[in-house]
Write a protein that holds these residues in place. Structure first.
Motif, PDB file in Angstrom:
ATOM      1  N   ASP A  27      -4.541   3.785 -13.785  1.00  0.00           N
ATOM      2  CA  ASP A  27      -4.365   4.547 -12.649  1.00  0.00           C
ATOM      3  C   ASP A  27      -3.136   5.591 -12.827  1.00  0.00           C
ATOM      4  O   ASP A  27      -1.981   5.139 -12.887  1.00  0.00           O
ATOM      5  CB  ASP A  27      -4.181   3.573 -11.422  1.00  0.00           C
ATOM      6  N   ALA A  67      -1.407   7.528 -10.846  1.00  0.00           N
ATOM      7  CA  ALA A  67      -0.475   7.346  -9.897  1.00  0.00           C
ATOM      8  C   ALA A  67       0.572   6.391  -9.900  1.00  0.00           C
ATOM      9  O   ALA A  67       1.631   6.261  -9.926  1.00  0.00           O
ATOM     10  CB  ALA A  67      -1.075   7.645  -8.612  1.00  0.00           C
ATOM     11  N   VAL A  68      -0.323   5.200 -10.303  1.00  0.00           N
ATOM     12  CA  VAL A  68       0.626   4.000 -10.482  1.00  0.00           C
ATOM     13  C   VAL A  68       1.412   3.907 -11.901  1.00  0.00           C
ATOM     14  O   VAL A  68       2.567   3.670 -11.798  1.00  0.00           O
ATOM     15  CB  VAL A  68      -0.528   2.670 -10.557  1.00  0.00           C
ATOM     16  N   THR A  91       0.790  -1.130   0.077  1.00  0.00           N
ATOM     17  CA  THR A  91       0.052  -0.114   0.081  1.00  0.00           C
ATOM     18  C   THR A  91       0.859   1.509  -0.261  1.00  0.00           C
ATOM     19  O   THR A  91       0.582   2.129  -0.740  1.00  0.00           O
ATOM     20  CB  THR A  91      -0.891   0.140   1.224  1.00  0.00           C
ATOM     21  N   LEU A 101      -4.414  -1.383 -13.180  1.00  0.00           N
ATOM     22  CA  LEU A 101      -4.116  -0.311 -12.880  1.00  0.00           C
ATOM     23  C   LEU A 101      -2.834   0.180 -13.390  1.00  0.00           C
ATOM     24  O   LEU A 101      -2.588   1.490 -13.251  1.00  0.00           O
ATOM     25  CB  LEU A 101      -3.503  -0.570 -11.279  1.00  0.00           C
ATOM     26  N   HIS A 121       9.131   7.163  -6.299  1.00  0.00           N
ATOM     27  CA  HIS A 121       7.962   7.600  -5.318  1.00  0.00           C
ATOM     28  C   HIS A 121       8.003   8.861  -4.806  1.00  0.00           C
ATOM     29  O   HIS A 121       9.167   9.770  -4.844  1.00  0.00           O
ATOM     30  CB  HIS A 121       8.218   6.472  -4.006  1.00  0.00           C
ATOM     31  N   TYR A 158       2.607   1.248  -3.672  1.00  0.00           N
ATOM     32  CA  TYR A 158       1.741   1.606  -4.773  1.00  0.00           C
ATOM     33  C   TYR A 158       0.639   2.584  -4.551  1.00  0.00           C
ATOM     34  O   TYR A 158       0.386   3.793  -5.269  1.00  0.00           O
ATOM     35  CB  TYR A 158       1.119   0.198  -5.289  1.00  0.00           C
ATOM     36  N   THR A 159      -0.569   2.141  -3.736  1.00  0.00           N
ATOM     37  CA  THR A 159      -1.775   2.743  -3.642  1.00  0.00           C
ATOM     38  C   THR A 159      -2.563   2.328  -2.752  1.00  0.00           C
ATOM     39  O   THR A 159      -2.308   1.253  -2.308  1.00  0.00           O
ATOM     40  CB  THR A 159      -2.477   2.862  -4.945  1.00  0.00           C
ATOM     41  N   ASP A 160      -3.724   2.727  -2.191  1.00  0.00           N
ATOM     42  CA  ASP A 160      -4.419   2.160  -1.177  1.00  0.00           C
ATOM     43  C   ASP A 160      -5.414   1.272  -1.973  1.00  0.00           C
ATOM     44  O   ASP A 160      -6.451   1.925  -2.475  1.00  0.00           O
ATOM     45  CB  ASP A 160      -5.114   3.278  -0.411  1.00  0.00           C
TER      46      ASP A 160
END
Length: 292
Positions: free
Chosen positions: A164, A166-167, A141, A160, A233, A144-146
């Motif tokens: 996505d 952000a990913v 988490t 994703l 990141h 990557y992402t929640d």
């Protein structure tokens, strides 16, 4: 076009399969009289399949072609699994008429769940068929992402990667990593080309992304279980992580994807900082960690 039926091979398969079954397995009454055949008699198979003994005898002898309804009842009577049923239809030349089975919901193996929880500073994902994300740990988490905020039917690694932002931005070599993921899905598609969920996923991504359409059309395949991934990141900067994927040994199609950094490297230190910020923020059995 249907494949050419092979009556002799079909008869041999039926004889072999009934020889592997006992009356008790099929719920038939037992008697004290000695049995002259191993497994079920022809009469017993005919009874279970609700067809005449004469018709079943001619099937085993290759003198008649089985209809689709008969194949359906034979598959049930002989307790065939999905692979055996597919083989039965192929031998009978009825592949296009084989009933489509619903794919059962994927459930993470308990041992894999425990392993995820124990990897506190190591991002890890449990991947199922079609690269569906079945479970994750808090370190994943953080990287990557929640995943808990992603609808369950959209929790797919490849989806994703393409949908996505952000990913997508996280991967500094996104085109390389995404193309490899497409190749992995293409290889999986060969093993189960009739999977309706796979068809929907490919259709959705083909409409939404030109790169996916191009790479899917290449028919490139990839079964690599290790490699190196490069991330940037927003909190800790650049990360170079080794990615290893371990397959479950139960033919479930589940895989454990683990990302590690070389000891005493800047990436190792950055990963420890990143995961320490999120450690303890969620309980092991919360929705954040597993698909419901």
């Amino acid at each position: 076009m249907e494949p050419t039926p092979d009556p002799r091979a079909l008869g041999a398969f039926l004889r072999a399969r009934r020889a592997q079954l006992s009356p008790q397995q099929c719920g038939l009454p037992t008697t004290d009289s000695p049995r002259r055949v191993t497994g079920l008699r022809r009469e017993e198979v005919a009874t279970l399949a609700t067809i005449s003994v004469d018709y079943y005898t001619r099937l085993e002898q290759g003198r008649v072609r089985a209809s689709t309804p008969v194949l359906t009842t034979l598959a049930r009577a002989l307790r065939l699994n999905e692979d055996e049923e597919r083989y039965l239809y192929e031998l009978a030349g009825r592949t296009d008429e084989r009933p489509q089975h619903r794919h059962p919901a994927q459930r993470i193996r308990p041992a894999m769940r425990r392993l995820l929880d124990q990897l506190t500073h190591t991002p890890a994902l449990a991947l199922g068929k079609r690269l569906d994300i079945l479970a994750w740990n808090s370190a994943a988490t953080a990287l990557y992402t929640d995943f808990a905020t992603v609808p369950e039917h959209h929790r797919n690694y490849l989806r994703l990667m393409f949908t996505d932002p952000a990913v997508r931005e996280l991967h500094t070599q996104w085109a390389h990593d995404a193309r490899d993921a497409v190749a992995a899905l293409r290889m999986e598609a060969a093993a189960d080309p009739t999977d309706p969920d796979l068809t929907r996923l490919v259709g959705e991504l083909s409409v939404r992304d030109a790169d996916f359409r191009t790479w899917w059309a290449e028919h490139r395949v990839n079964s690599a279980t290790y490699g190196t991934k490069h991330y940037h990141h927003p909190l800790v900067g650049d990360l170079t992580l080794d990615c290893d994927t371990w397959a479950a040994g139960d033919n479930s199609g589940q895989r454990l994807m683990i990302l590690t950094a070389q000891a005493d490297s800047p990436s190792h230190d950055a990963l420890r900082i990143l995961t320490s910020w999120t450690a303890g923020q969620t309980e092991p059995n919360s929705p954040r960690h597993t698909s419901r």
